[in-house]
Design an enzyme around this catalytic site. Structure first.
Site, mmCIF file in Angstrom:
data_model
loop_
_atom_site.group_PDB
_atom_site.id
_atom_site.type_symbol
_atom_site.label_atom_id
_atom_site.label_comp_id
_atom_site.label_asym_id
_atom_site.label_seq_id
_atom_site.Cartn_x
_atom_site.Cartn_y
_atom_site.Cartn_z
ATOM 1 N N GLN A 107 20.205 32.354 27.671
ATOM 2 C CA GLN A 107 20.373 30.910 27.881
ATOM 3 C C GLN A 107 19.965 30.096 26.661
ATOM 4 O O GLN A 107 20.077 28.865 26.669
ATOM 5 C CB GLN A 107 19.539 30.481 29.083
ATOM 6 C CG GLN A 107 19.959 31.137 30.395
ATOM 7 C CD GLN A 107 18.953 30.928 31.502
ATOM 8 O OE1 GLN A 107 18.006 30.164 31.389
ATOM 9 N NE2 GLN A 107 19.159 31.641 32.614
ATOM 10 N N HIS A 169 15.352 29.924 30.642
ATOM 11 C CA HIS A 169 14.665 28.720 31.136
ATOM 12 C C HIS A 169 14.042 27.881 30.015
ATOM 13 O O HIS A 169 12.843 27.708 29.930
ATOM 14 C CB HIS A 169 13.601 29.097 32.172
ATOM 15 C CG HIS A 169 14.155 29.783 33.379
ATOM 16 N ND1 HIS A 169 13.384 30.063 34.474
ATOM 17 C CD2 HIS A 169 15.401 30.239 33.675
ATOM 18 C CE1 HIS A 169 14.125 30.673 35.386
ATOM 19 N NE2 HIS A 169 15.368 30.779 34.904
#
Length: 401
Positions: A107, A169
């Site tokens: 991510q 995250h």
């Protein structure tokens, strides 16, 4: 699908913190829940509901965010570390020079792009991005001046207090408040088995000395406002605005009611829409509707005094990314509503709000691709970025003009 709606009372949301009372921070009485009606579009284009989807640009590589300059030029960030320009509906072939080196794994990458409210005077552009290595990385915020072709004088104005491992995250959205301070969402660092300081990293969301799992508030130069809600707490990091978050990828501001909204990824369900109130604890991971990806409970507690309940919980997950508050004139029936992008659901959710900020229902606007961002443009129309190797910029327009 079931949608749990929590009705949360309004609170002082002014931005001179000294004028707000946090006496009720530890009092959060049980609130009723109800299902939010979900209206599905009759066609993928939505023309039966009075709007159409118009493709504007294609060929973007994993676009993440968009922002407009005063002259209508659009900046679009691509996760791989490029900042692109769209002028008059045309994607320019050459990316903007001067973007910092970013970590791209999982991510991680170049994320939000935001324009200073006084851009016409100072030419400031802000970027959030992941920096470091696979084994030691963190979210950063950088500021630079944009001369029309390149970013100049770039400097890091904020970085997360702790390095972490893995590519999960990072957050991270930016919104501006009326006093020209900025809120920045920071993710909790990742899922099990990732650890930090001898415990699961997600527990950092409850650690007031850590930036992980927080929304922080900064001045435009990266300094910390003296009136932040925890500024006088010697046991807390003074940048913190709210805490107990998992991974916020949607932030929006309602300038009329002065409300701040967020959308937050859950784990195996439990995605949330939250009304953000300065100084408050949103529970993660002690209070949650999420489940472990491996099965079983993260916590059996769904609501607790002193923790703020979500306005909406999405289970199954929609994987919310991008959030816009609509106050334009092109869609009169949508004025005052929120629009949340969905990565897994591949749609945009129109969230119908009443004047008190309670959710009355939802409309599903099918896009058919992962939606990474949704914004209201300066023309009063809604713009959508799809998360793909051939990412698209799509505009929602009213039918008939």
């Amino acid at each position: 699908m079931k949608y749990l709606i929590r009705k949360v009372g309004t609170t002082c949301l002014g931005f001179t913190i000294a004028a707000c009372s946090f006496a009720s921070a530890n009092k959060n009485p049980p609130v009723p829940s109800a299902e939010a009606p979900l209206v599905r579009a009759a066609t993928a284009s939505g023309e039966a509901q009075g709007f159409r989807q118009t493709p504007i640009v294609k060929g973007l590589e994993r676009p993440w965010s968009m922002a407009w300059l005063p002259d209508g030029t659009m900046l679009i960030s691509e996760k791989a570390g490029r900042l692109r320009v769209v002028r008059n509906g045309v994607l320019e072939p050459t990316p903007i020079a001067g973007v910092p080196e970013v970590l791209t794994t999982g991510q991680a990458g170049l994320m939000d792009v935001s324009i200073h409210p006084q851009f016409a005077k100072n030419r400031f552009v802000y970027l959030t991005y992941s920096h470091g290595t696979q084994n030691a990385n963190r979210t950063r915020v950088a500021r630079a001046t944009f001369d029309g072709k390149a970013l100049r004088n770039l400097r890091v104005i904020f970085e997360v207090s702790q390095v972490k491992s893995g590519g999960q995250h990072f957050g991270s959205r930016i919104i501006w408040l009326p006093d020209n301070t900025m809120l920045v969402a920071i993710g909790d660092g990742g899922n099990p088995p990732i650890q930090l300081e001898g415990n699961l990293i997600r527990r950092q969301a409850q650690n007031l000395r850590s930036h992980l799992g927080k929304i922080i508030r900064l001045n435009d130069d990266g300094s910390i406002p003296r009136d932040n809600p925890l500024a006088t707490n010697k046991n807390a990091n003074s940048a913190i605005w709210t805490y107990g978050h998992r991974n916020i990828q949607g932030l929006a501001f309602d300038p009329g009611a002065r409300r701040i909204w967020s959308t937050e990824h859950g784990s195996r369900g439990g995605d949330e829409l939250n009304l953000i109130q300065a100084g408050k604890n949103y529970g993660w991971p002690l209070v949650t509707h999420s489940k472990e990806y491996t099965g079983g409970e993260i916590s059996k507690t769904r609501s607790q005094p002193g923790k703020i309940d979500p306005k909406v919980v999405w289970t199954p997950a929609i994987a919310p990314s991008g959030l816009a508050f609509y106050n334009g004139d092109r869609f009169p029936a949508w004025k005052g509503d929120l629009f949340a992008g969905g990565l897994v659901s591949q749609d945009v959710r129109r969230i119908d709000l009443d004047e008190a900020g309670n959710v009355r229902g939802q409309q599903e606007i099918q896009i058919g691709q992962r939606v990474r961002d949704v914004r209201q443009g300066p023309d009063g129309l809604l713009y959508i970025l799809t998360d793909d190797s051939d990412g698209r910029l799509i505009r929602l327009e009213p039918t008939g003009g």
